[in-house]
Design a protein around this motif. Structure first.
Motif, PDB file in Angstrom:
ATOM      1  N   TRP A  56       0.604  -1.704   8.055  1.00 18.92           N
ATOM      2  CA  TRP A  56      -0.715  -1.379   7.520  1.00 18.92           C
ATOM      3  C   TRP A  56      -0.716   0.090   7.117  1.00 18.92           C
ATOM      4  O   TRP A  56       0.262   0.810   7.361  1.00 18.92           O
ATOM      5  N   LEU A  57      -1.799   0.539   6.494  1.00 17.41           N
ATOM      6  CA  LEU A  57      -1.902   1.920   6.033  1.00 17.41           C
ATOM      7  C   LEU A  57      -2.882   2.685   6.914  1.00 17.41           C
ATOM      8  O   LEU A  57      -4.095   2.578   6.760  1.00 17.41           O
ATOM      9  N   SER A  58      -2.332   3.447   7.826  1.00 18.00           N
ATOM     10  CA  SER A  58      -3.159   4.288   8.689  1.00 18.00           C
ATOM     11  C   SER A  58      -3.552   5.555   7.934  1.00 18.00           C
ATOM     12  O   SER A  58      -3.002   5.864   6.875  1.00 18.00           O
ATOM     13  N   GLU A  59      -4.489   6.308   8.483  1.00 17.26           N
ATOM     14  CA  GLU A  59      -4.877   7.573   7.861  1.00 17.26           C
ATOM     15  C   GLU A  59      -3.693   8.537   7.773  1.00 17.26           C
ATOM     16  O   GLU A  59      -3.481   9.173   6.736  1.00 17.26           O
ATOM     17  N   VAL A  79      -7.333   4.448  -3.987  1.00 19.70           N
ATOM     18  CA  VAL A  79      -6.430   3.373  -4.408  1.00 19.70           C
ATOM     19  C   VAL A  79      -6.253   2.352  -3.288  1.00 19.70           C
ATOM     20  O   VAL A  79      -6.311   1.139  -3.513  1.00 19.70           O
ATOM     21  N   ALA A  80      -6.039   2.840  -2.074  1.00 14.05           N
ATOM     22  CA  ALA A  80      -5.785   1.940  -0.945  1.00 14.05           C
ATOM     23  C   ALA A  80      -6.984   1.050  -0.637  1.00 14.05           C
ATOM     24  O   ALA A  80      -6.818  -0.097  -0.203  1.00 14.05           O
ATOM     25  N   THR A  81      -8.182   1.563  -0.855  1.00 11.47           N
ATOM     26  CA  THR A  81      -9.374   0.765  -0.568  1.00 11.47           C
ATOM     27  C   THR A  81      -9.784  -0.114  -1.746  1.00 11.47           C
ATOM     28  O   THR A  81     -10.575  -1.044  -1.576  1.00 11.47           O
ATOM     29  N   PHE A  82      -9.235   0.159  -2.930  1.00 16.32           N
ATOM     30  CA  PHE A  82      -9.593  -0.632  -4.107  1.00 16.32           C
ATOM     31  C   PHE A  82      -8.819  -1.942  -4.157  1.00 16.32           C
ATOM     32  O   PHE A  82      -9.381  -3.000  -4.442  1.00 16.32           O
ATOM     33  N   ARG A  89      -6.163  -1.965   8.437  1.00 16.37           N
ATOM     34  CA  ARG A  89      -6.239  -2.200   9.875  1.00 16.37           C
ATOM     35  C   ARG A  89      -4.913  -2.771  10.353  1.00 16.37           C
ATOM     36  O   ARG A  89      -4.208  -3.428   9.583  1.00 16.37           O
ATOM     37  N   PRO A  90      -4.568  -2.561  11.625  1.00 17.44           N
ATOM     38  CA  PRO A  90      -3.312  -3.121  12.143  1.00 17.44           C
ATOM     39  C   PRO A  90      -3.298  -4.639  12.019  1.00 17.44           C
ATOM     40  O   PRO A  90      -4.342  -5.296  12.092  1.00 17.44           O
ATOM     41  N   VAL A  91      -2.115  -5.185  11.810  1.00 17.10           N
ATOM     42  CA  VAL A  91      -1.960  -6.632  11.706  1.00 17.10           C
ATOM     43  C   VAL A  91      -0.974  -7.105  12.758  1.00 17.10           C
ATOM     44  O   VAL A  91      -0.302  -6.307  13.412  1.00 17.10           O
ATOM     45  N   GLY A  92      -0.897  -8.424  12.921  1.00 13.16           N
ATOM     46  CA  GLY A  92       0.009  -8.986  13.902  1.00 13.16           C
ATOM     47  C   GLY A  92       1.458  -8.949  13.448  1.00 13.16           C
ATOM     48  O   GLY A  92       1.764  -8.611  12.301  1.00 13.16           O
ATOM     49  N   ARG A  93       2.335  -9.307  14.364  1.00 13.35           N
ATOM     50  CA  ARG A  93       3.756  -9.363  14.014  1.00 13.35           C
ATOM     51  C   ARG A  93       3.978 -10.326  12.858  1.00 13.35           C
ATOM     52  O   ARG A  93       4.792 -10.083  11.980  1.00 13.35           O
TER      53      ARG A  93
END
Length: 226
Positions: A56-59, A79-82, A89-93
């Motif tokens: 995921w894309l953290s700050e 861009v990331a929010t568009f 947000r974190p995702v599962g394996r």
């Protein structure tokens, strides 16, 4: 983490040394696809590379991408929010995406999504308590001929998904240990300077039927045909 000094302070790399090597290699290839004065055009690819490594894309990840491409951090976040393919947000394996395009919908994707949600005990946009699974609806996977389609971790496609094949898929994924998002083959961006060596399989073609991929030297030295 690796600290990089700037006039504005210190930018922390969110990657481990191994991840850093893969990210750097992928970013170099992405930047090489554009003129030197347009390196910022590699922003989409850079975000994909960061997400491939972290899930995921953290700050901190977005701030690091902004630093590497000399782009204002607010632009990276815009861009990331568009684009919905970037996860904030974190995702599962095992991140399962169920295609919701019209072809997949017509072939039962809604049932696949509902069944997946029931088996995992989560709704789209959520992650299971054990960190093994996350679920989302995704836009067209370009697999209309094999609808309904499912994508796992951005790399593994599953087409013509049925109730039985979905159960089998989730069962197989459960047996894979670990909680970090499973990685795909990285870096995934092709080398823009690579010469096509084999013609054994059909390939995309460019203008006048010439190979779509050529070396930079070839592209710069080609004489127009008269």
């Amino acid at each position: 983490m690796i600290s990089l000094g700037t006039q504005a302070g210190t930018v922390e790399s969110p990657f481990t040394p191994e991840q850093q090597q893969r990210f750097d290699a992928g970013l170099d290839r992405a930047i090489a696809r554009y003129p030197s004065e347009r390196r910022k055009a590699a922003l989409l690819a850079a975000l994909h590379l960061a997400q491939d490594e972290l899930g995921w894309l953290s700050e901190p990840a977005m701030a690091y991408v902004a630093f590497r491409l000399d782009v204002p951090p607010v632009r990276v976040r815009e861009v990331a929010t568009f684009y919905t393919m970037y996860r904030l947000r974190p995702v599962g394996r095992h991140h399962i995406g169920v295609c919701n395009s019209i072809s997949c919908w017509a072939m039962g994707a809604e049932d696949v999504l509902r069944q997946c949600s029931e088996i995992l005990g989560i709704r789209p946009g959520e992650t299971s308590g054990d960190g093994h699974f996350s679920l989302e609806e995704v836009a067209c996977l370009a697999a209309c001929g094999g609808a309904p389609a499912v994508l796992v971790n951005n790399y593994a496609f599953f087409e013509n998904v049925t109730a039985d094949s979905l159960k089998a898929l989730i069962r197989d994924l459960r047996e894979q240990p670990g909680k970090a998002m499973a990685k795909g083959p990285l870096p995934r961006l092709p080398d823009p300077h690579a010469r096509i060596e084999s013609q054994s399989a059909p390939q995309a073609t460019g203008t006048l039927g010439q190979p779509a991929v050529t070396t930079r030297a070839e592209a710069g030295s080609a004489e127009p045909k008269r």
